[in-house]
Write a protein that holds these residues in place. Sequence first.
Motif, mmCIF file in Angstrom:
data_model
loop_
_atom_site.group_PDB
_atom_site.id
_atom_site.type_symbol
_atom_site.label_atom_id
_atom_site.label_comp_id
_atom_site.label_asym_id
_atom_site.label_seq_id
_atom_site.Cartn_x
_atom_site.Cartn_y
_atom_site.Cartn_z
ATOM 1 N N THR A 93 0.808 -1.219 0.000
ATOM 2 C CA THR A 93 0.000 0.000 0.000
ATOM 3 C C THR A 93 0.842 1.272 0.000
ATOM 4 O OG1 THR A 93 -1.722 -1.215 1.135
ATOM 5 C CG2 THR A 93 -1.859 1.169 1.300
ATOM 6 N N PHE A 94 2.080 1.150 0.439
ATOM 7 C CA PHE A 94 2.905 2.353 0.598
ATOM 8 C C PHE A 94 4.031 2.377 -0.442
ATOM 9 C CE2 PHE A 94 1.505 0.948 4.911
ATOM 10 C CZ PHE A 94 0.440 1.821 4.989
ATOM 11 N N HIS A 155 -8.231 -2.988 1.941
ATOM 12 C CA HIS A 155 -8.410 -2.890 0.487
ATOM 13 C C HIS A 155 -8.877 -1.511 0.049
ATOM 14 C CE1 HIS A 155 -12.930 -3.139 0.168
ATOM 15 N NE2 HIS A 155 -12.725 -3.322 1.457
ATOM 16 N N VAL A 156 -9.439 -0.729 0.983
ATOM 17 C CA VAL A 156 -9.947 0.603 0.626
ATOM 18 C C VAL A 156 -8.823 1.452 0.035
ATOM 19 C CG1 VAL A 156 -11.000 2.713 1.517
ATOM 20 C CG2 VAL A 156 -11.716 0.493 2.418
ATOM 21 N N ILE A 157 -7.617 1.321 0.590
ATOM 22 C CA ILE A 157 -6.488 2.080 0.040
ATOM 23 C C ILE A 157 -5.469 1.175 -0.659
ATOM 24 C CG2 ILE A 157 -6.605 4.163 1.424
ATOM 25 C CD1 ILE A 157 -4.794 2.873 3.475
ATOM 26 N N ARG A 158 -5.465 -0.095 -0.286
ATOM 27 C CA ARG A 158 -4.518 -1.021 -0.927
ATOM 28 C C ARG A 158 -4.838 -1.170 -2.416
ATOM 29 N NH1 ARG A 158 -1.288 -5.445 0.986
ATOM 30 N NH2 ARG A 158 -1.027 -7.082 -0.542
ATOM 31 N N ASP A 159 -6.147 -1.309 -2.696
ATOM 32 C CA ASP A 159 -6.559 -1.503 -4.088
ATOM 33 C C ASP A 159 -7.030 -0.209 -4.750
ATOM 34 O OD1 ASP A 159 -6.019 -4.139 -3.678
ATOM 35 O OD2 ASP A 159 -8.081 -4.739 -3.308
ATOM 36 N N HIS A 160 -7.146 0.851 -3.954
ATOM 37 C CA HIS A 160 -7.670 2.110 -4.507
ATOM 38 C C HIS A 160 -6.863 3.275 -3.950
ATOM 39 C CE1 HIS A 160 -11.117 -0.051 -6.147
ATOM 40 N NE2 HIS A 160 -11.113 -0.726 -5.022
ATOM 41 N N GLU A 161 -5.766 3.541 -4.585
ATOM 42 C CA GLU A 161 -4.863 4.620 -4.162
ATOM 43 C C GLU A 161 -5.615 5.951 -4.042
ATOM 44 O OE1 GLU A 161 -1.441 4.283 -3.700
ATOM 45 O OE2 GLU A 161 -1.131 6.407 -3.288
ATOM 46 N N GLU A 162 -6.639 6.111 -4.915
ATOM 47 C CA GLU A 162 -7.356 7.391 -4.945
ATOM 48 C C GLU A 162 -8.144 7.660 -3.662
ATOM 49 O OE1 GLU A 162 -8.076 4.720 -6.657
ATOM 50 O OE2 GLU A 162 -10.220 4.282 -6.516
ATOM 51 N N ASN A 163 -8.349 6.629 -2.838
ATOM 52 C CA ASN A 163 -9.097 6.837 -1.590
ATOM 53 C C ASN A 163 -8.232 7.346 -0.446
ATOM 54 O OD1 ASN A 163 -11.550 6.068 -2.646
ATOM 55 N ND2 ASN A 163 -11.317 3.915 -2.105
ATOM 56 N N LYS A 164 -6.937 7.417 -0.661
ATOM 57 C CA LYS A 164 -6.049 7.796 0.450
ATOM 58 C C LYS A 164 -6.378 9.163 1.071
ATOM 59 C CE LYS A 164 -1.908 4.960 0.079
ATOM 60 N NZ LYS A 164 -0.506 4.901 -0.314
ATOM 61 N N TYR A 201 -16.204 4.281 4.381
ATOM 62 C CA TYR A 201 -15.532 3.445 3.383
ATOM 63 C C TYR A 201 -15.322 2.022 3.889
ATOM 64 C CZ TYR A 201 -14.402 7.354 0.286
ATOM 65 O OH TYR A 201 -14.487 8.410 -0.588
#
Lengths: 250, 262
Positions: A93-94, A155-164, A201
Amino acid sequence: MSYKAKFKVWRGEGGEGRLEDFTVEVNEGEVVLDIIHRLQATQAPDLAVRWNCKAGKCGSCSMEINGKPRLGCMTRMSTFEEDETITVTPMRTFPVIKDLVTDVSYNYQKAREVPSFTPPADVRPGEFRMKQVDVERSQEFRKCIECFMCNNICHVIRDHEENKPAFSGPRFLMRIAELDMHPYDVADRQETAQEEHGLGYCNITKCCTEVCPEHIKITDNALIPMKERVVDRKYDPLVWLGNKIFKRTS
Amino acid sequence: MTQTTPEAPARRQRAQVKVRTLRTDRWWLVPLVTFLGLSSFLVYGVWAIIDTSNFVEPYIAPFASPCLSTSEVCDGARLFGWAPIGDWYALPPGLLILGLPGGFRLTCYYYRKSYYRSFWLSPAACAVQEPHGKYTGETRFPLIIQNIHRYFFYFAVVIGAILTYDAVLALVHKPLGLGSWILLVNAVLILGYTFGCHSCRHITAGRLNHFSRHPLRYRAWTFVSKLNAKHQPLAWASMFSVMGADLYVRLVAKGIIAFPYA
């Protein structure tokens, strides 16, 4: 008893990189971090890995071992078959700084966005009187070692960078829950949890709980109770009416 | 006054790993079994709504309980002999009833996890990349409706009480049959699942910050928390028990199960 294990370790900088193959000696009682250190000592002296306590308490050596976020220092080699190829990659994720070292500054940014403990204005330091029963619920959350594996697996940010930008991740939603449950905290946490930290989310798939090395029940004891508090505040007309009529406090 | 401009950080990216997951275990097994389990419940529910063999003295099938109309053949299982909607309703009783326990399970925090994973693959398993290009979770319609869960909980308590009533009615019937015990086990599991609900936990005392000021509510919360820790197994056990009890009553009603003391 020692044997030769097959490892695939992700190596690269700034996202560009590849899995490199290594064959390395493993001795009885060793953990994955020991093997990474042996690789540094014998085959790849420039292999970057972040570590510190080797006791599962500093949260530094978070990595992904066979695709699952784990602490390198707490993952025993005896949990793998001797002929198994073990894949070690940085947290997905990072952003990668180098090899297994990631830039976790996203987490520190989110930490700064959570207002600190806010006591009532008329209570001075030294005047707090709390019973154990009132604080033990949030004490569970204080076990967090900030390895950030919960934020990594989410998965909210792991699969969707735009949610960070909109989502603070389980670690900091848990921190908000901890403060909201505190008997002496008076800051408005519920509205901000939903609107600024993205509690909505979370679809409670419990991966954060599954990977927590401190076995904190993040979802059941922090995120879901916080969701219920937000329902009280935003979505339940009966609770809203009851609070208005009876001037209830918690 | 000197102003400094922070140096722009070098643009860094995540590790480029071109596979959906590096997991080597059978991560697909749990979502697959969950998918099959929940699908079987849905298929059975549809059949149970259509099927009319839902009552045989003294048992009423859980999917058709309570007996609300006089047009149903379930005189011996009426709630205190009461038929609140009279004889105008002639459609299957399940259509009227199943929305409430169905809604309770649909919005349940455990079931949400299980169907988000197994049906919507969001994610199918931890550290397995989901196939969707966009994700907004429960922030907007329709999933924001999940926040209605506590209202379904209130109805589920009533349904649980009715199923307990049905079981007691069957248990006091002479001669005592196997079906009475099946209905009792089902009622206990349904109540265990219902009162272990996260919303129930919140309502008892979860919303409080001072447990010490509310000792009775705190004790209730402690009890509910113990049930809540078993919410997942109770969700599955009660789902299969309600299907099993319902099927048993229907098979007795159809005469397919006909041994003595059935």
